[in-house]
Write an enzyme that holds these catalytic residues in place. Structure first.
Site, short mmCIF file in Angstrom:
data_model
loop_
_atom_site.label_atom_id
_atom_site.label_comp_id
_atom_site.label_asym_id
_atom_site.label_seq_id
_atom_site.Cartn_x
_atom_site.Cartn_y
_atom_site.Cartn_z
N GLU A 256 44.98 3.44 3.58
CA GLU A 256 46.16 3.29 2.73
C GLU A 256 46.39 4.59 1.97
O GLU A 256 45.44 5.19 1.44
CB GLU A 256 45.99 2.13 1.74
CG GLU A 256 47.19 1.99 0.79
CD GLU A 256 47.20 0.67 0.02
OE1 GLU A 256 46.89 -0.39 0.62
OE2 GLU A 256 47.52 0.70 -1.18
N VAL B 242 50.22 -10.84 4.30
CA VAL B 242 50.73 -11.97 3.51
C VAL B 242 49.56 -12.74 2.91
O VAL B 242 48.71 -13.26 3.65
CB VAL B 242 51.56 -12.93 4.39
CG1 VAL B 242 52.05 -14.12 3.59
CG2 VAL B 242 52.74 -12.20 5.02
N GLY C 53 51.81 -6.76 0.72
CA GLY C 53 52.66 -7.39 -0.29
C GLY C 53 53.94 -7.96 0.29
O GLY C 53 54.98 -7.97 -0.36
N THR D 160 49.87 -14.13 -0.98
CA THR D 160 50.39 -15.01 -2.05
C THR D 160 51.11 -16.25 -1.50
O THR D 160 50.88 -17.37 -1.96
CB THR D 160 51.32 -14.21 -2.96
OG1 THR D 160 50.59 -13.10 -3.49
CG2 THR D 160 51.83 -15.05 -4.12
N ASP E 275 40.08 -6.91 4.57
CA ASP E 275 41.25 -6.46 3.80
C ASP E 275 40.79 -5.73 2.53
O ASP E 275 39.96 -6.26 1.78
CB ASP E 275 42.09 -7.70 3.44
CG ASP E 275 43.45 -7.32 2.88
OD1 ASP E 275 43.97 -6.25 3.21
OD2 ASP E 275 44.01 -8.14 2.11
N HIS E 276 41.33 -4.55 2.30
CA HIS E 276 41.05 -3.76 1.09
C HIS E 276 39.56 -3.49 0.85
O HIS E 276 39.07 -3.64 -0.27
CB HIS E 276 41.65 -4.43 -0.16
CG HIS E 276 43.14 -4.40 -0.19
ND1 HIS E 276 43.86 -3.26 -0.49
CD2 HIS E 276 44.06 -5.36 0.08
CE1 HIS E 276 45.16 -3.54 -0.43
NE2 HIS E 276 45.30 -4.79 -0.06
P1 13P Z 1 50.91 -10.55 -1.06
O1 13P Z 1 49.91 -11.33 -1.83
O2 13P Z 1 51.98 -9.98 -1.93
O3 13P Z 1 51.44 -11.33 0.09
O4 13P Z 1 50.14 -9.29 -0.44
C1 13P Z 1 49.12 -9.52 0.47
C2 13P Z 1 48.39 -8.29 0.83
O5 13P Z 1 48.90 -7.20 0.79
C3 13P Z 1 47.00 -8.44 1.25
O6 13P Z 1 46.40 -7.23 1.55
O1 G3H Z 2 45.67 -7.56 -1.51
C1 G3H Z 2 44.83 -8.43 -1.36
C2 G3H Z 2 44.86 -9.76 -1.93
O2 G3H Z 2 46.13 -10.27 -2.14
C3 G3H Z 2 43.98 -9.90 -3.11
O3 G3H Z 2 43.06 -10.78 -2.66
O4 G3H Z 2 42.07 -11.92 -4.62
O5 G3H Z 2 41.04 -12.02 -2.34
O6 G3H Z 2 40.94 -9.89 -3.67
P1 G3H Z 2 41.69 -11.16 -3.39
ZN ZN Z 3 47.14 -5.63 0.29
#
Ligand code: 13P
Ligand code: G3H
Ligand code: ZN
Length: 286
Positions: free
Chosen positions: A135, A233, A211, A235, A83-84
């Site tokens: 993205e 997801v 998000g 958070t 992710d990211h």
């Molecule tokens: P949230 O933390 O808002 O659920 O977003 C998660 C996310 O986009 C991880 O890449």
């Molecule tokens: O978008 C990604 C996460 O919500 C941020 O995660 O704290 O593991 O980098 P991280």
């Molecule tokens: Zn994200």
């Protein structure tokens, strides 16, 4: 079983439902997600960020999550996504560690730099038959944007540019910015549905919405109709885990066996993921 993410998301796109991509940073969270997917018979994606790798050790967390998938997912298709990822090296490392999807997040770069970086990763990943997510547009984090200078129009995905990026890079999935934000950062009151429709019409590949923790049933349903095939997801999963830890240690502080507390937190993650799968329409899709 670890399964082709492209197949997972193309099936969701065809079937008019979405798959959850859940962030995992330890064994219990990974187990909670997979247990929920098995119970609901829903495909699912587990994802790991670079900061989770820094916390746990890249190889350690990758191996733990792969073994959880291998041992617990039965016949349920499960993807493992970086992710990211912010650069070529981390994407390459993730592929070497056995991830079968990598996100290359060039969203904070210029458009041309985003295309170049995404293409570099796609060319490498596709040789190994690994799917790539890009993205375009900014899905902000709390603290990243000055609230007094918040202009959503500047942050959101330009549909024409989205088409250009997808054509030039041959990326498999695209994360879009339509007024969504990460974590507790304030979102646009109503997502820009028209923009999503335009992106969907110009870009035929599965779209991803980051998000998604605080998205209501109504917004989720509209987003799926608008072409979103995957919701990220994090958070809500963190909250499910940590709230249960607090609750367990507050009320039962006589417990000295960590397994009795971590097991409750794992169950809490599982319940939250079941809730999300129901929301995304992913149940009984295997
Ligand atoms: P949230 O933390 O808002 O659920 O977003 C998660 C996310 O986009 C991880 O890449
Ligand atoms: O978008 C990604 C996460 O919500 C941020 O995660 O704290 O593991 O980098 P991280
Ligand atoms: Zn994200």
């Amino acid at each position: 079983m670890l399964s082709d993410v492209k197949e997972i998301l193309l099936r969701a796109q065809k079937g008019g439902y979405a798959v959850g991509a859940f962030n995992v940073s330890n064994m219990e969270i990974a187990q909670g997600v997979v247990m929920a997917a098995v119970e609901k018979r829903s495909p699912v994606i587990l994802q790991i960020t670079e900061s989770a790798m820094k916390y746990a050790g890249a190889k350690e967390i990758a191996e733990i999550v792969k073994v959880v998938i291998e041992q617990r997912s039965e016949d349920i298709p499960v993807g493992l996504n970086l992710d990211h990822g912010k650069g070529f090296e981390i994407a390459k490392k993730a592929i070497e560690l056995g991830f079968n999807e990598v996100m290359i997040d060039g969203s904070r770069l210029s458009f041309v730099e985003n295309i170049n970086l995404t293409k570099l990763v796609v060319d490498f990943a596709h040789k190994a038959k690994i799917a790539v997510q890009a993205e375009l547009g900014i899905v902000p984090y709390l603290g990243e944007i000055d609230l007094s200078d918040l202009d959503w129009n500047k942050l959101m995905t330009d549909p024409i540019k989205a088409k250009e990026l997808v054509e030039k890079t041959r990326v498999d999935f695209l994360a879009v910015a339509i007024g969504n934000s990460h974590g507790f950062f304030q979102e646009l009151d109503e997502a820009d549905w028209e923009r999503l429709e335009q992106i969907k019409n110009l870009v035929k590949i599965p779209l991803v919405l980051h998000g998604a923790s605080d998205w209501s049933r109504e917004k989720i349903t509209k987003a799926i109709k608008g072409g979103i095939c995957c919701f990220n997801v994090d958070t809500d999963i963190r909250l499910a885990f940590v709230h249960e830890l607090h609750r367990a240690t507050d009320e039962k502080c006589f417990i000295t066996d960590p397994r009795k507390i971590m097991g409750l937190a794992r169950d809490s993650v599982k319940r939250k993921v079941i809730e999300k799968i129901n929301l995304f329409g992913g149940a009984n899709k295997v």
